[in-house]
Design an enzyme around this catalytic site. Structure first.
Site, PDB file in Angstrom:
ATOM      1  N   ARG A  42     -12.280  35.281   6.748  1.00 29.85           N
ATOM      2  CA  ARG A  42     -11.928  35.099   5.338  1.00 29.85           C
ATOM      3  C   ARG A  42     -12.315  36.354   4.583  1.00 29.85           C
ATOM      4  O   ARG A  42     -13.477  36.770   4.630  1.00 29.85           O
ATOM      5  CB  ARG A  42     -12.751  33.918   4.845  1.00 29.85           C
ATOM      6  CG  ARG A  42     -12.289  33.290   3.596  1.00 29.85           C
ATOM      7  CD  ARG A  42     -13.222  32.155   3.327  1.00 29.85           C
ATOM      8  NE  ARG A  42     -12.744  31.339   2.253  1.00 29.85           N
ATOM      9  CZ  ARG A  42     -13.499  30.558   1.553  1.00 29.85           C
ATOM     10  NH1 ARG A  42     -14.784  30.474   1.807  1.00 29.85           N
ATOM     11  NH2 ARG A  42     -12.997  29.843   0.582  1.00 29.85           N
ATOM     12  N   TYR A  44      -2.840  34.531  -0.329  1.00 28.76           N
ATOM     13  CA  TYR A  44      -2.395  34.390  -1.726  1.00 28.76           C
ATOM     14  C   TYR A  44      -3.262  35.282  -2.596  1.00 28.76           C
ATOM     15  O   TYR A  44      -4.393  35.615  -2.227  1.00 28.76           O
ATOM     16  CB  TYR A  44      -2.419  32.933  -2.215  1.00 28.76           C
ATOM     17  CG  TYR A  44      -3.690  32.166  -1.989  1.00 28.76           C
ATOM     18  CD1 TYR A  44      -4.727  32.187  -2.915  1.00 28.76           C
ATOM     19  CD2 TYR A  44      -3.844  31.385  -0.852  1.00 28.76           C
ATOM     20  CE1 TYR A  44      -5.883  31.455  -2.712  1.00 28.76           C
ATOM     21  CE2 TYR A  44      -5.009  30.657  -0.638  1.00 28.76           C
ATOM     22  CZ  TYR A  44      -6.018  30.694  -1.563  1.00 28.76           C
ATOM     23  OH  TYR A  44      -7.172  29.960  -1.356  1.00 28.76           O
TER      24      TYR A  44
HETATM   25  C1  LIG Z   1     -12.417  28.539   4.213  1.00 28.08           C
HETATM   26  C2  LIG Z   1     -12.347  27.518   3.111  1.00 28.08           C
HETATM   27  C3  LIG Z   1     -11.259  27.523   2.219  1.00 28.08           C
HETATM   28  C4  LIG Z   1     -11.165  26.566   1.201  1.00 28.08           C
HETATM   29  N1  LIG Z   1     -10.092  26.576   0.358  1.00 28.08           N
HETATM   30  C5  LIG Z   1      -9.999  25.645  -0.625  1.00 28.08           C
HETATM   31  C6  LIG Z   1      -8.894  25.631  -1.515  1.00 28.08           C
HETATM   32  O1  LIG Z   1      -7.983  26.478  -1.429  1.00 28.08           O
HETATM   33  N2  LIG Z   1      -8.849  24.691  -2.512  1.00 28.08           N
HETATM   34  C7  LIG Z   1      -9.849  23.740  -2.651  1.00 28.08           C
HETATM   35  O2  LIG Z   1      -9.770  22.908  -3.583  1.00 28.08           O
HETATM   36  N3  LIG Z   1     -10.895  23.722  -1.804  1.00 28.08           N
HETATM   37  C8  LIG Z   1     -10.996  24.645  -0.794  1.00 28.08           C
HETATM   38  N4  LIG Z   1     -12.053  24.622   0.053  1.00 28.08           N
HETATM   39  C9  LIG Z   1     -13.032  23.527  -0.037  1.00 28.08           C
HETATM   40  C10 LIG Z   1     -13.999  23.680  -1.174  1.00 28.08           C
HETATM   41  O3  LIG Z   1     -14.604  24.948  -1.141  1.00 28.08           O
HETATM   42  C11 LIG Z   1     -15.080  22.618  -1.049  1.00 28.08           C
HETATM   43  O4  LIG Z   1     -14.494  21.382  -0.770  1.00 28.08           O
HETATM   44  C12 LIG Z   1     -15.856  22.528  -2.360  1.00 28.08           C
HETATM   45  O5  LIG Z   1     -16.600  23.720  -2.544  1.00 28.08           O
HETATM   46  C13 LIG Z   1     -16.785  21.327  -2.348  1.00 28.08           C
HETATM   47  O6  LIG Z   1     -17.544  21.343  -3.535  1.00 28.08           O
HETATM   48  P1  LIG Z   1     -18.944  20.621  -3.573  1.00 28.08           P
HETATM   49  O7  LIG Z   1     -19.458  20.804  -4.950  1.00 28.08           O
HETATM   50  O8  LIG Z   1     -18.822  19.250  -3.034  1.00 28.08           O
HETATM   51  O9  LIG Z   1     -19.862  21.405  -2.532  1.00 28.08           O
HETATM   52  P2  LIG Z   1     -20.347  22.915  -2.580  1.00 28.08           P
HETATM   53  O10 LIG Z   1     -19.393  23.749  -3.341  1.00 28.08           O
HETATM   54  O11 LIG Z   1     -20.648  23.268  -1.160  1.00 28.08           O
HETATM   55  O12 LIG Z   1     -21.719  22.858  -3.409  1.00 28.08           O
HETATM   56  C14 LIG Z   1     -22.892  22.243  -2.916  1.00 28.08           C
HETATM   57  C15 LIG Z   1     -24.098  22.864  -3.623  1.00 28.08           C
HETATM   58  O13 LIG Z   1     -25.278  22.126  -3.297  1.00 28.08           O
HETATM   59  C16 LIG Z   1     -26.357  23.034  -3.096  1.00 28.08           C
HETATM   60  N5  LIG Z   1     -27.361  22.352  -2.257  1.00 28.08           N
HETATM   61  C17 LIG Z   1     -27.240  21.982  -0.952  1.00 28.08           C
HETATM   62  N6  LIG Z   1     -28.362  21.373  -0.528  1.00 28.08           N
HETATM   63  C18 LIG Z   1     -29.216  21.355  -1.573  1.00 28.08           C
HETATM   64  C19 LIG Z   1     -30.559  20.843  -1.743  1.00 28.08           C
HETATM   65  N7  LIG Z   1     -31.230  20.216  -0.763  1.00 28.08           N
HETATM   66  N8  LIG Z   1     -31.161  21.008  -2.966  1.00 28.08           N
HETATM   67  C20 LIG Z   1     -30.485  21.609  -3.991  1.00 28.08           C
HETATM   68  N9  LIG Z   1     -29.221  22.108  -3.866  1.00 28.08           N
HETATM   69  C21 LIG Z   1     -28.588  21.975  -2.687  1.00 28.08           C
HETATM   70  C22 LIG Z   1     -25.683  24.229  -2.424  1.00 28.08           C
HETATM   71  O14 LIG Z   1     -26.447  25.408  -2.549  1.00 28.08           O
HETATM   72  C23 LIG Z   1     -24.349  24.302  -3.173  1.00 28.08           C
HETATM   73  O15 LIG Z   1     -24.405  25.130  -4.326  1.00 28.08           O
HETATM   74  C24 LIG Z   1     -12.172  25.570   1.082  1.00 28.08           C
HETATM   75  C25 LIG Z   1     -13.273  25.581   1.951  1.00 28.08           C
HETATM   76  C26 LIG Z   1     -13.363  26.541   2.965  1.00 28.08           C
HETATM   77  C27 LIG Z   1     -14.549  26.514   3.918  1.00 28.08           C
END
Ligand SMILES: Cc1cc2nc3c(=O)[nH]c(=O)nc-3n(C[C@H](O)[C@H](O)[C@H](O)COP(=O)(O)OP(=O)(O)OC[C@H]3O[C@@H](n4cnc5c(N)ncnc54)[C@H](O)[C@@H]3O)c2cc1C
Length: 400
Positions: free
Chosen positions: A182, A220
């Site tokens: 990536r 993109y």
């Molecule tokens: C290669 C790739 C491409 C992607 N492309 C897309 C796309 O085009 N469009 C799309 O919508 N999604 C995409 N995604 C998916 C998207 O990035 C995730 O689904 C999204 O970031 C999930 O959000 P979240 O807030 O659930 O988790 P995250 O964004 O992972 O946030 C979790 C947070 O919790 C914190 N955390 C973890 N454990 C603890 C703890 N014990 N104490 C305090 N803090 C903690 C972490 O540091 C982090 O900041 C992609 C993912 C990947 C891997």
């Protein structure tokens, strides 16, 4: 008690990623007190761009987040090719109300962070949650501080710590057997290359090249078309064919050596230090809540990147939670509302998880025929959904 006299809920969110920040903004809009605890310091944010499809663009607007002011590009179309470069189908990911956007992950994150700060959510960085007690609704930080709340929300991502308090059977996401390189390439570098310059176009377009070995290349633009975002998804077993003493960039080029020459020229523009992500998956959880603890985003339903919906589904979760925990919700009503949240959301999130899984399932030697019918059906089901309106309907028809 009239709802205007009910004190706001005291909410703790674990994790300030896309979902946690969106939940903070949405719950602050309902007047609740919100504290976020994030283990990182946000000083080394990585990651390239992500796609925001129409189902989430309108939600972000309602949260006061204007992605266009943060360098988002409006999609001009999607092109799907064979790995040799033959066009298989074209699609338009646009609904009557919104067009798909591309945005750098760091820009989306900072847009959400600004909105959360403007709404006076409390964001605590470098605050790692070490333990959690669902019964007392308390968390313990690495510092030893114990903090209590009316509602706890686990928004701590794919490798969630909070998930184990909801589901012990499926608490750990497992490797999916695929990885992705990536990276971003400046658009002027693309335009200067004699072969790759065909990808430096004015209209922001998403392109996918797929093959029968389970490899997929996705590109993109982002940051007002000044950078090209590139993903090279592949089965990990293919790496066995490549000598491991090569740099990640050399490995990537060798892995894709039979792709179209223009695409190869594009990959060759990567810096030597190409980052690689392992992909993880998890079966659908039986529930996302227990008492006054709920999961959202990747913590509740990790999403493979093949549907470009992980961030979007996390934001849909956040908005749904805020509607169901609207201003005036009594602490005693929270467990029922969280059950309602799961009922309102899980089928849709599971459908997206399964679509992404199917898209990413191909392994070496399997014959994979791109099925534009499946894509169009997915777009129809997913893009015009209004998570906000749906949550309001669910609440209206519930007894609580
Ligand atoms: C290669 C790739 C491409 C992607 N492309 C897309 C796309 O085009 N469009 C799309 O919508 N999604 C995409 N995604 C998916 C998207 O990035 C995730 O689904 C999204 O970031 C999930 O959000 P979240 O807030 O659930 O988790 P995250 O964004 O992972 O946030 C979790 C947070 O919790 C914190 N955390 C973890 N454990 C603890 C703890 N014990 N104490 C305090 N803090 C903690 C972490 O540091 C982090 O900041 C992609 C993912 C990947 C891997």
């Amino acid at each position: 008690m009239a709802s205007k006299d009910v004190p706001p809920l005291n909410v703790i969110i674990v994790g300030a990623g896309i979902g946690g920040l969106a939940a903070a903004v949405a719950l602050r809009q309902q007047g609740h007190q919100v504290r976020l605890y994030e283990k990182s310091g946000f000083s080394h944010e990585v990651g390239a761009a992500i796609t925001l499809n129409p189902n989430v663009v309108g939600l972000l607007e309602r949260l006061g987040v204007d992605v266009d002011q943060h360098g988002a590009d409006k999609e001009g179309g999607l092109r799907y090719y064979s790995h040799k470069g033959d066009l298989v189908f074209k699609a338009n990911r646009q609904t009557e109300s919104a067009a798909t956007r591309y945005i750098h992950r760091v820009d989306l994150h900072s847009a959400l962070r600004v909105a959360a700060i403007n709404q006076e959510a409390e964001i605590n960085l470098k605050s790692h949650i070490e333990t959690l007690d669902p019964k007392t609704r308390s968390i313990t930080l690495a510092s030893g501080d114990v903090l209590e709340a009316d509602v706890l929300i686990g928004a701590d991502g794919m490798h969630s710590f909070t998930r184990q308090f909801i589901s012990q059977e499926h608490s750990k996401a497992m490797p999916f057997g695929k990885s992705t390189f990536r990276f971003l390439v400046p658009m002027d570098r693309v335009a200067a290359d004699p072969r790759a310059k065909c990808f430096a176009v004015k209209d922001p377009i998403s392109r996918i090249w797929d093959d029968k070995e389970g490899r997929r290349i996705v590109t993109y633009p982002c940051r007002s078309n000044s950078e090209l975002n590139i993903l090279v998804l592949h089965p990990e077993e293919l790496r066995e064919r490549i000598s491991s003493d090569k740099t990640p960039k050399q490995q990537m080029l060798e892995l894709c050596s039979d792709f179209n020459n223009d695409v190869l020229a594009l990959l060759a523009l990567a810096d030597d230090e190409v980052l690689e992500w392992r992909l993880f998956d998890l079966p659908a959880l039986p529930t996302w809540c227990s008492g006054r603890l709920a999961l959202l985003g990747d913590a509740a339903h990790p999403l493979l990147p093949y549907a470009a919906q992980g961030g979007a589904q996390a934001i849909e979760d956040a908005v749904t939670l805020s509607v169901l925990l609207h201003k005036g919700t009594l602490p005693g009503d929270v467990p029922e509302r969280l059950k309602l949240y799961f009922d309102a959301r899980h089928q849709r999130a599971e459908y997206v998880q399964q679509f992404a899984r199917t898209q990413g399932a191909a392994r070496p030697g399997q014959k994979e025929v791109p099925d534009d019918g499946a894509w169009h059906e997915f777009f129809k089901k997913i893009f015009s959904h209004d998570a906000w309106g749906h949550a309001e309907e669910v609440l209206k028809h519930s007894k609580s």
